[in-house]
Design a protein around this motif. Sequence first.
Motif, PDB file in Angstrom:
ATOM      1  N   ILE A  96      38.282  38.578  32.481  1.00 16.68           N
ATOM      2  CA  ILE A  96      38.998  39.392  33.751  1.00 16.68           C
ATOM      3  C   ILE A  96      40.489  39.573  33.316  1.00 16.68           C
ATOM      4  O   ILE A  96      41.168  38.662  32.642  1.00 16.68           O
ATOM      5  CB  ILE A  96      38.917  37.633  34.657  1.00 16.68           C
ATOM      6  CG1 ILE A  96      37.514  37.666  34.682  1.00 16.68           C
ATOM      7  CG2 ILE A  96      39.622  38.657  36.254  1.00 16.68           C
ATOM      8  CD1 ILE A  96      37.651  36.544  35.826  1.00 16.68           C
ATOM      9  N   THR A  97      41.158  40.490  34.356  1.00 12.73           N
ATOM     10  CA  THR A  97      42.565  40.714  33.930  1.00 12.73           C
ATOM     11  C   THR A  97      42.416  41.861  35.323  1.00 12.73           C
ATOM     12  O   THR A  97      41.737  42.613  35.601  1.00 12.73           O
ATOM     13  CB  THR A  97      42.575  41.622  32.663  1.00 12.73           C
ATOM     14  OG1 THR A  97      44.077  41.614  32.842  1.00 12.73           O
ATOM     15  CG2 THR A  97      42.102  43.044  32.030  1.00 12.73           C
ATOM     16  N   ARG A 112      43.190  44.701  41.925  1.00 13.51           N
ATOM     17  CA  ARG A 112      42.630  45.377  41.704  1.00 13.51           C
ATOM     18  C   ARG A 112      42.428  44.849  40.110  1.00 13.51           C
ATOM     19  O   ARG A 112      43.619  44.349  39.617  1.00 13.51           O
ATOM     20  CB  ARG A 112      43.115  47.126  40.845  1.00 13.51           C
ATOM     21  CG  ARG A 112      42.204  47.697  39.496  1.00 13.51           C
ATOM     22  CD  ARG A 112      43.173  48.647  39.495  1.00 13.51           C
ATOM     23  NE  ARG A 112      42.346  49.911  40.331  1.00 13.51           N
ATOM     24  CZ  ARG A 112      43.157  51.277  40.485  1.00 13.51           C
ATOM     25  NH1 ARG A 112      44.093  51.712  39.984  1.00 13.51           N
ATOM     26  NH2 ARG A 112      42.829  51.684  41.941  1.00 13.51           N
ATOM     27  N   VAL A 113      41.146  44.702  39.958  1.00 18.18           N
ATOM     28  CA  VAL A 113      40.527  43.360  38.981  1.00 18.18           C
ATOM     29  C   VAL A 113      39.296  44.481  38.360  1.00 18.18           C
ATOM     30  O   VAL A 113      38.423  45.015  38.478  1.00 18.18           O
ATOM     31  CB  VAL A 113      39.712  41.930  39.739  1.00 18.18           C
ATOM     32  CG1 VAL A 113      39.610  41.302  38.450  1.00 18.18           C
ATOM     33  CG2 VAL A 113      41.073  41.681  40.271  1.00 18.18           C
ATOM     34  N   CYS A 114      39.850  44.607  36.686  1.00 19.79           N
ATOM     35  CA  CYS A 114      38.842  44.851  35.306  1.00 19.79           C
ATOM     36  C   CYS A 114      38.327  43.706  34.602  1.00 19.79           C
ATOM     37  O   CYS A 114      38.736  42.689  34.394  1.00 19.79           O
ATOM     38  CB  CYS A 114      39.926  45.426  34.198  1.00 19.79           C
ATOM     39  SG  CYS A 114      40.742  46.907  35.275  1.00 19.79           S
ATOM     40  N   ALA A 143      37.770  37.374  42.352  1.00 20.66           N
ATOM     41  CA  ALA A 143      37.337  37.531  40.490  1.00 20.66           C
ATOM     42  C   ALA A 143      36.773  36.518  40.111  1.00 20.66           C
ATOM     43  O   ALA A 143      35.987  37.435  39.317  1.00 20.66           O
ATOM     44  CB  ALA A 143      38.996  37.880  39.970  1.00 20.66           C
ATOM     45  N   ARG A 144      37.100  35.919  40.811  1.00 21.44           N
ATOM     46  CA  ARG A 144      36.300  34.385  40.182  1.00 21.44           C
ATOM     47  C   ARG A 144      34.650  34.667  40.683  1.00 21.44           C
ATOM     48  O   ARG A 144      33.839  34.781  39.493  1.00 21.44           O
ATOM     49  CB  ARG A 144      36.759  32.385  40.617  1.00 21.44           C
ATOM     50  CG  ARG A 144      35.972  31.699  39.752  1.00 21.44           C
ATOM     51  CD  ARG A 144      36.060  30.874  41.257  1.00 21.44           C
ATOM     52  NE  ARG A 144      35.319  30.885  42.751  1.00 21.44           N
ATOM     53  CZ  ARG A 144      35.974  30.408  43.148  1.00 21.44           C
ATOM     54  NH1 ARG A 144      36.659  29.380  43.149  1.00 21.44           N
ATOM     55  NH2 ARG A 144      35.834  30.761  44.364  1.00 21.44           N
ATOM     56  N   ASP A 145      34.483  34.501  41.392  1.00 20.16           N
ATOM     57  CA  ASP A 145      32.884  34.505  41.874  1.00 20.16           C
ATOM     58  C   ASP A 145      32.284  36.195  41.383  1.00 20.16           C
ATOM     59  O   ASP A 145      30.529  35.912  41.030  1.00 20.16           O
ATOM     60  CB  ASP A 145      32.902  34.718  43.828  1.00 20.16           C
ATOM     61  CG  ASP A 145      33.590  33.638  44.244  1.00 20.16           C
ATOM     62  OD1 ASP A 145      33.130  32.888  43.661  1.00 20.16           O
ATOM     63  OD2 ASP A 145      33.484  33.170  44.849  1.00 20.16           O
ATOM     64  N   HIS A 146      32.798  37.320  41.360  1.00 23.64           N
ATOM     65  CA  HIS A 146      32.694  38.399  40.736  1.00 23.64           C
ATOM     66  C   HIS A 146      32.619  38.798  39.317  1.00 23.64           C
ATOM     67  O   HIS A 146      30.975  38.406  39.031  1.00 23.64           O
ATOM     68  CB  HIS A 146      33.778  39.465  41.091  1.00 23.64           C
ATOM     69  CG  HIS A 146      32.842  40.771  40.637  1.00 23.64           C
ATOM     70  ND1 HIS A 146      32.012  41.197  41.440  1.00 23.64           N
ATOM     71  CD2 HIS A 146      32.808  41.552  39.250  1.00 23.64           C
ATOM     72  CE1 HIS A 146      30.893  42.615  41.063  1.00 23.64           C
ATOM     73  NE2 HIS A 146      32.367  43.016  39.266  1.00 23.64           N
ATOM     74  N   ALA A 147      32.640  37.174  38.230  1.00 24.26           N
ATOM     75  CA  ALA A 147      32.481  37.378  37.035  1.00 24.26           C
ATOM     76  C   ALA A 147      31.634  36.247  36.670  1.00 24.26           C
ATOM     77  O   ALA A 147      30.417  36.589  36.182  1.00 24.26           O
ATOM     78  CB  ALA A 147      33.981  36.799  36.564  1.00 24.26           C
TER      79      ALA A 147
END
Length: 157
Positions: A96-97, A112-114, A143-147
């Motif tokens: 995650i970045t 925005r998170v990649c 972002a945590r949950d998406h990962a």
Amino acid sequence: MSLAAEVLDACKARGWMLATAESCTGGMVCAALTDVAGSSAVVERGFITYTNAAKRELLGVRAETLDVHGAVSEEVAREMAEGARAHAPVQIAVAITGIAGPGGSEFKPEGRVCFGLACDGRETVTETVDFGALGRENVRMAARDHALGLLLTAANN
């Protein structure tokens, strides 16, 4: 059952160990996983690579990639995920970045998170999600949950 527990169960069923490579989340994915009892059967390690130097030194992200694309890019997320796999005895790694905020720019806005996902025997996949200017805490949690969702999908397929 929490999303983190589901990830752990799915990886455990496959005999997989995992690693995380996190920048803007600062270890939140690894923390969510290790909050679950028994997580040591699956979680091998987490890399918190907040700076570009850390991305280069710990994960082998190329300086050229950072210079050309910037830290918040799918190219860097790919190298982070692949670097985590290369530097840990694991079958799956998520990276995650992003820009949690506040701030951002016209070209790389707040939220925005990649993501990168490197998995045994599969092509590394990357994606960019624009969560929007939800505020720093909310972007980081999203972002945590998406990962975690990326890990779960990969472990179940």
